[in-house]
Scaffold this motif. Sequence first.
Motif, PDB file in Angstrom:
ATOM      1  N   VAL A  93      14.805  -6.236   1.562  1.00 34.33           N
ATOM      2  CA  VAL A  93      15.425  -5.412   0.520  1.00 34.33           C
ATOM      3  C   VAL A  93      16.726  -4.812   1.050  1.00 34.33           C
ATOM      4  N   ALA A  94      16.700  -4.302   2.281  1.00 36.48           N
ATOM      5  CA  ALA A  94      17.898  -3.717   2.890  1.00 36.48           C
ATOM      6  C   ALA A  94      19.015  -4.751   3.052  1.00 36.48           C
ATOM      7  N   ALA A  95      18.644  -6.018   3.239  1.00 34.06           N
ATOM      8  CA  ALA A  95      19.625  -7.096   3.389  1.00 34.06           C
ATOM      9  C   ALA A  95      20.149  -7.596   2.045  1.00 34.06           C
ATOM     10  N   GLY A  96      19.596  -7.070   0.949  1.00 33.67           N
ATOM     11  CA  GLY A  96      20.068  -7.459  -0.376  1.00 33.67           C
ATOM     12  C   GLY A  96      19.302  -8.585  -1.031  1.00 33.67           C
ATOM     13  N   VAL A  97      18.176  -8.991  -0.449  1.00 34.27           N
ATOM     14  CA  VAL A  97      17.354 -10.028  -1.065  1.00 34.27           C
ATOM     15  C   VAL A  97      16.795  -9.480  -2.377  1.00 34.27           C
ATOM     16  N   ARG A  98      16.859 -10.276  -3.434  1.00 34.31           N
ATOM     17  CA  ARG A  98      16.429  -9.823  -4.763  1.00 34.31           C
ATOM     18  C   ARG A  98      14.958 -10.183  -5.010  1.00 34.31           C
ATOM     19  N   PHE A  99      14.152  -9.148  -5.133  1.00 37.14           N
ATOM     20  CA  PHE A  99      12.739  -9.320  -5.469  1.00 37.14           C
ATOM     21  C   PHE A  99      12.587  -9.206  -6.978  1.00 37.14           C
ATOM     22  N   LEU A 100      11.723 -10.037  -7.540  1.00 36.37           N
ATOM     23  CA  LEU A 100      11.509 -10.062  -8.982  1.00 36.37           C
ATOM     24  C   LEU A 100      10.388  -9.136  -9.424  1.00 36.37           C
ATOM     25  N   GLU A 101       9.689  -8.549  -8.475  1.00 32.82           N
ATOM     26  CA  GLU A 101       8.559  -7.687  -8.777  1.00 32.82           C
ATOM     27  C   GLU A 101       8.329  -6.735  -7.622  1.00 32.82           C
ATOM     28  N   GLU A 102       7.561  -5.706  -7.906  1.00 32.22           N
ATOM     29  CA  GLU A 102       7.112  -4.794  -6.855  1.00 32.22           C
ATOM     30  C   GLU A 102       6.004  -5.489  -6.064  1.00 32.22           C
ATOM     31  N   PRO A 103       5.813  -5.108  -4.809  1.00 35.48           N
ATOM     32  CA  PRO A 103       4.723  -5.694  -4.030  1.00 35.48           C
ATOM     33  C   PRO A 103       3.372  -5.505  -4.730  1.00 35.48           C
ATOM     34  N   ARG A 104       2.547  -6.547  -4.635  1.00 30.27           N
ATOM     35  CA  ARG A 104       1.204  -6.524  -5.196  1.00 30.27           C
ATOM     36  C   ARG A 104       0.199  -6.715  -4.067  1.00 30.27           C
ATOM     37  N   HIS A 105      -0.955  -6.147  -4.245  1.00 30.92           N
ATOM     38  CA  HIS A 105      -2.031  -6.315  -3.261  1.00 30.92           C
ATOM     39  C   HIS A 105      -3.169  -7.018  -3.981  1.00 30.92           C
TER      40      HIS A 105
END
Length: 131
Positions: A93-105
């Motif tokens: 995230v700090a490097a700017g990678v785009r996540f499409l969702e919040e982490p799931r467990h």
Amino acid sequence: MAHLGLVALLVREYDEAIDFYVGDLGFELVEDTARPDGSRWVVVRPAGARETALLLARPSSAEQQARIGDQTGGGVGLFLYTEDFARDHARMVAAGVRFLEEPRHEAYGSVAVFVDLYGNRWDLLQPRSTE
């Protein structure tokens, strides 16, 4: 015993792909060799990995060009395993990678879908320990 050595991934340009996979995802550059036809043999892999790596390949046809970012029809096609989901998620995230969702467990582990610079969908996944 056999193992899966390389997975080819179509990229627009070698250097921008290297910047993303090495710089943003933290992979290591294993090889970058010029070939006689003007292409390059570019191999990256997650730091510390010893078997499977990605061959970053520029398209050689219009059909392949059209598949950049859509090699799996919009589904998750690549799975980046980690031993420390929270650490790697925060670094990406700090490097700017785009996540499409919040982490799931989930029952199988911690996971979040992200996209590479071309739109290919990946899972960042820490499998649940079975010990």
